[in-house]
Design a protein around this motif. Structure first.
Motif, PDB file in Angstrom:
ATOM      1  N   GLU A  26       0.839  -1.198   0.000  1.00 24.35           N
ATOM      2  CA  GLU A  26       0.000   0.000   0.000  1.00 24.35           C
ATOM      3  C   GLU A  26       0.877   1.252   0.000  1.00 24.35           C
ATOM      4  O   GLU A  26       2.072   1.167   0.294  1.00 24.35           O
ATOM      5  CB  GLU A  26      -0.912  -0.005   1.224  1.00 24.35           C
ATOM      6  N   PRO A  27       0.297   2.392  -0.348  1.00 26.01           N
ATOM      7  CA  PRO A  27       1.074   3.640  -0.314  1.00 26.01           C
ATOM      8  C   PRO A  27       1.599   3.904   1.104  1.00 26.01           C
ATOM      9  O   PRO A  27       0.892   3.650   2.080  1.00 26.01           O
ATOM     10  CB  PRO A  27       0.052   4.703  -0.717  1.00 26.01           C
ATOM     11  N   ILE A  28       2.849   4.379   1.191  1.00 26.04           N
ATOM     12  CA  ILE A  28       3.425   4.676   2.506  1.00 26.04           C
ATOM     13  C   ILE A  28       4.083   6.054   2.494  1.00 26.04           C
ATOM     14  O   ILE A  28       4.460   6.575   1.454  1.00 26.04           O
ATOM     15  CB  ILE A  28       4.439   3.602   2.964  1.00 26.04           C
ATOM     16  N   SER A  29       4.229   6.607   3.686  1.00 24.62           N
ATOM     17  CA  SER A  29       4.806   7.937   3.848  1.00 24.62           C
ATOM     18  C   SER A  29       6.327   7.886   3.777  1.00 24.62           C
ATOM     19  O   SER A  29       6.938   6.819   3.932  1.00 24.62           O
ATOM     20  CB  SER A  29       4.385   8.534   5.195  1.00 24.62           C
ATOM     21  N   ALA A  30       6.920   9.033   3.579  1.00 23.12           N
ATOM     22  CA  ALA A  30       8.381   9.128   3.566  1.00 23.12           C
ATOM     23  C   ALA A  30       8.953   8.688   4.914  1.00 23.12           C
ATOM     24  O   ALA A  30       9.997   8.035   4.967  1.00 23.12           O
ATOM     25  CB  ALA A  30       8.818  10.545   3.221  1.00 23.12           C
ATOM     26  N   ARG A  31       8.288   9.043   5.999  1.00 20.51           N
ATOM     27  CA  ARG A  31       8.759   8.609   7.336  1.00 20.51           C
ATOM     28  C   ARG A  31       8.740   7.088   7.456  1.00 20.51           C
ATOM     29  O   ARG A  31       9.656   6.490   8.016  1.00 20.51           O
ATOM     30  CB  ARG A  31       7.905   9.224   8.450  1.00 20.51           C
ATOM     31  N   ASP A  32       7.685   6.465   6.934  1.00 21.72           N
ATOM     32  CA  ASP A  32       7.617   4.998   6.971  1.00 21.72           C
ATOM     33  C   ASP A  32       8.720   4.381   6.116  1.00 21.72           C
ATOM     34  O   ASP A  32       9.308   3.367   6.489  1.00 21.72           O
ATOM     35  CB  ASP A  32       6.251   4.500   6.498  1.00 21.72           C
ATOM     36  N   ILE A  33       8.989   4.997   4.965  1.00 21.29           N
ATOM     37  CA  ILE A  33      10.088   4.522   4.119  1.00 21.29           C
ATOM     38  C   ILE A  33      11.393   4.646   4.888  1.00 21.29           C
ATOM     39  O   ILE A  33      12.194   3.708   4.937  1.00 21.29           O
ATOM     40  CB  ILE A  33      10.163   5.318   2.799  1.00 21.29           C
ATOM     41  N   GLN A  34      11.599   5.797   5.514  1.00 18.25           N
ATOM     42  CA  GLN A  34      12.821   6.060   6.285  1.00 18.25           C
ATOM     43  C   GLN A  34      13.006   5.016   7.392  1.00 18.25           C
ATOM     44  O   GLN A  34      14.108   4.522   7.610  1.00 18.25           O
ATOM     45  CB  GLN A  34      12.727   7.465   6.881  1.00 18.25           C
ATOM     46  N   ASP A  35      11.901   4.635   8.049  1.00 15.31           N
ATOM     47  CA  ASP A  35      11.968   3.649   9.141  1.00 15.31           C
ATOM     48  C   ASP A  35      12.329   2.245   8.661  1.00 15.31           C
ATOM     49  O   ASP A  35      12.778   1.422   9.444  1.00 15.31           O
ATOM     50  CB  ASP A  35      10.623   3.577   9.881  1.00 15.31           C
ATOM     51  N   ARG A  36      12.140   1.960   7.385  1.00  9.71           N
ATOM     52  CA  ARG A  36      12.372   0.612   6.865  1.00  9.71           C
ATOM     53  C   ARG A  36      13.778   0.400   6.306  1.00  9.71           C
ATOM     54  O   ARG A  36      14.090  -0.688   5.845  1.00  9.71           O
ATOM     55  CB  ARG A  36      11.329   0.290   5.798  1.00  9.71           C
ATOM     56  N   PHE A  37      14.608   1.430   6.366  1.00 11.16           N
ATOM     57  CA  PHE A  37      15.981   1.280   5.900  1.00 11.16           C
ATOM     58  C   PHE A  37      16.751   0.413   6.878  1.00 11.16           C
ATOM     59  O   PHE A  37      16.621   0.554   8.086  1.00 11.16           O
ATOM     60  CB  PHE A  37      16.681   2.643   5.781  1.00 11.16           C
TER      61      PHE A  37
END
Length: 129
Positions: A26-37
């Motif tokens: 599903e679409p995710i926020s930049a913060r969520d992307i950042q947390d998955r690194f």
């Protein structure tokens, strides 16, 4: 590390962002992307720059419920993206036959079976027209 030193190779951050997006349903926020690194996490502004570039390239779509609720989704699946890159590389070579033979020579039996099935289906579709 000094200011201006690269922590990633050119294009690597965009690739990592795309891997995260492809792994998400599903679409995710930049913060969520950042947390998955895993490993070095990019600064939020750096991540937003990468997302802006990916959007300009047509690889990411921005969905905004409001200015503060922006989500991102890939415009193509990982497989579609890989196929487009393969076609681009093939179209940019002056040695199309050599490139195809090199590629085909590195396929395993399962890949060959998959391609043969796809070719057979494509041939049937063209005959019906």
């Amino acid at each position: 590390m000094m200011a201006g030193d690269r922590t990633r190779e050119r294009g690597e951050l965009e690739g990592e962002v795309m891997q995260i997006l492809w792994a998400t349903d599903e679409p995710i926020s930049a913060r969520d992307i950042q947390d998955r690194f895993s490993g070095h996490t990019p600064a939020y502004t750096t991540l937003m720059t990468a997302l802006d570039r990916l959007e300009r390239k047509g690889q990411v779509q921005r969905q905004a419920e409001s200015p503060r609720k922006v989500r991102f989704i890939p415009t193509h699946s990982a497989g579609e993206h890989a196929g487009e890159r393969m076609l681009t590389a093939l179209n940019n070579t002056g040695e199309r036959e050599a490139a195809l033979l090199q590629f085909a020579g590195n396929l395993d039996d399962a890949d060959i079976d998959l391609l043969m099935t796809a070719f057979n289906q494509s041939t049937r579709k063209h005959k019906r027209r």
